[in-house]
Design an enzyme around this catalytic site. Structure first.
Site, PDB file in Angstrom:
ATOM      1  N   HIS A  14       0.847  -1.197   0.000  1.00 30.40           N
ATOM      2  CA  HIS A  14       0.000   0.000   0.000  1.00 30.40           C
ATOM      3  C   HIS A  14       0.875   1.238   0.000  1.00 30.40           C
ATOM      4  O   HIS A  14       2.078   1.177   0.259  1.00 30.40           O
ATOM      5  CB  HIS A  14      -0.965   0.011   1.189  1.00 30.40           C
ATOM      6  CG  HIS A  14      -0.332   0.161   2.530  1.00 30.40           C
ATOM      7  ND1 HIS A  14      -1.019   0.541   3.644  1.00 30.40           N
ATOM      8  CD2 HIS A  14       0.946  -0.007   2.962  1.00 30.40           C
ATOM      9  CE1 HIS A  14      -0.225   0.591   4.694  1.00 30.40           C
ATOM     10  NE2 HIS A  14       0.979   0.255   4.301  1.00 30.40           N
ATOM     11  N   CYS A  33       6.325   6.018   4.207  1.00 38.31           N
ATOM     12  CA  CYS A  33       5.135   5.256   3.788  1.00 38.31           C
ATOM     13  C   CYS A  33       4.413   5.929   2.617  1.00 38.31           C
ATOM     14  O   CYS A  33       3.481   5.365   2.054  1.00 38.31           O
ATOM     15  CB  CYS A  33       4.179   5.063   4.963  1.00 38.31           C
ATOM     16  SG  CYS A  33       4.888   4.088   6.299  1.00 38.31           S
ATOM     17  N   HIS A  41       3.572  -5.197   3.674  1.00 34.37           N
ATOM     18  CA  HIS A  41       3.494  -5.736   5.029  1.00 34.37           C
ATOM     19  C   HIS A  41       3.039  -7.184   4.978  1.00 34.37           C
ATOM     20  O   HIS A  41       2.293  -7.576   4.071  1.00 34.37           O
ATOM     21  CB  HIS A  41       2.480  -4.967   5.885  1.00 34.37           C
ATOM     22  CG  HIS A  41       2.846  -3.554   6.143  1.00 34.37           C
ATOM     23  ND1 HIS A  41       3.797  -3.193   7.058  1.00 34.37           N
ATOM     24  CD2 HIS A  41       2.366  -2.398   5.609  1.00 34.37           C
ATOM     25  CE1 HIS A  41       3.895  -1.865   7.079  1.00 34.37           C
ATOM     26  NE2 HIS A  41       3.041  -1.367   6.204  1.00 34.37           N
ATOM     27  N   ASP A  79      -4.934 -10.427  -0.387  1.00 37.73           N
ATOM     28  CA  ASP A  79      -3.667 -11.147  -0.312  1.00 37.73           C
ATOM     29  C   ASP A  79      -2.865 -10.992  -1.601  1.00 37.73           C
ATOM     30  O   ASP A  79      -3.373 -11.231  -2.697  1.00 37.73           O
ATOM     31  CB  ASP A  79      -3.914 -12.629  -0.019  1.00 37.73           C
ATOM     32  CG  ASP A  79      -2.629 -13.379   0.304  1.00 37.73           C
ATOM     33  OD1 ASP A  79      -1.698 -12.755   0.862  1.00 37.73           O
ATOM     34  OD2 ASP A  79      -2.561 -14.590   0.010  1.00 37.73           O
TER      35      ASP A  79
END
Length: 134
Positions: A14, A33, A41, A79
Site C-alpha cells: 500500500h 510510507c 506488510h 492477499d
C-alpha cells in the site's frame, strides 16, 4: 458470553497518501510510507465472534465457516495485492491500519450472521495493531 477468534495472515502493499493533503503535507505525515511505489506488510488479521455455544455442537460458530467467510469477504481480495490499486472496495481510502480494520469489518459483517461479529484486530507489524468493534 464466549469469544472465538480465528487468525489469518496475508501479504499486501500500500501507499499512504491523502488527496486532501499537499505533497509536502503527505510526506510530512506519512514519511517513507508515502513512497510513490508503495511498500508491503505481512499482515495478521484476527476475527472474533461472540455468542453462547450451541448446546448440540458446543460451538459458538464452526471454524470452517469462519475461515470461509473471512477468506471470501477479505483475504481473497487483499492477499498479494496493492491495496490502493487492486481492491475495488478500498478505492479512495487511505489504507492505514485503522481504515483497513473498518473496511474489513464492513465486509465481514456482510458474511457473518447478524450480531455474531465482535471484533476485528489487524496487526500491520509485530509492533503496530488496531482493534475495531463496529
Amino acid at each position: 458470553m464466549v469469544y472465538l477468534t480465528r487468525r489469518v495472515t496475508f501479504s499486501a502493499a500500500h501507499r499512504l497518501w491523502s488527496r486532501y493533503l499537499t505533497e509536502e503535507e503527505n510526506y510530512a505525515v506519512y514519511d517513507k510510507c508515502a513512497n510513490p511505489n508503495g511498500h508491503g506488510h505481512n499482515y495478521t488479521l484476527e476475527v472474533t465472534v461472540q455468542g453462547e455455544p450451541d448446546p448440540k455442537t458446543g460451538m459458538v460458530m464452526n471454524l470452517t465457516d469462519m475461515k470461509r467467510i473471512t477468506n471470501e469477504q477479505v483475504v481473497n481480495w487483499v492477499d498479494h495485492k496493492h491495496l490502493n490499486h487492486d481492491v475495488p472496495w478500498l478505492e479512495g481510502v487511505v489504507p492505514t491500519a485503522e481504515m483497513l480494520a473498518i473496511k474489513f469489518w464492513e465486509r465481514l459483517a456482510r458474511g457473518f450472521p447478524t450480531g455474531l461479529l465482535y471484533e476485528v484486530k489487524l496487526h500491520e507489524t509485530e509492533n503496530n495493531s488496531v482493534v475495531y468493534r463496529g
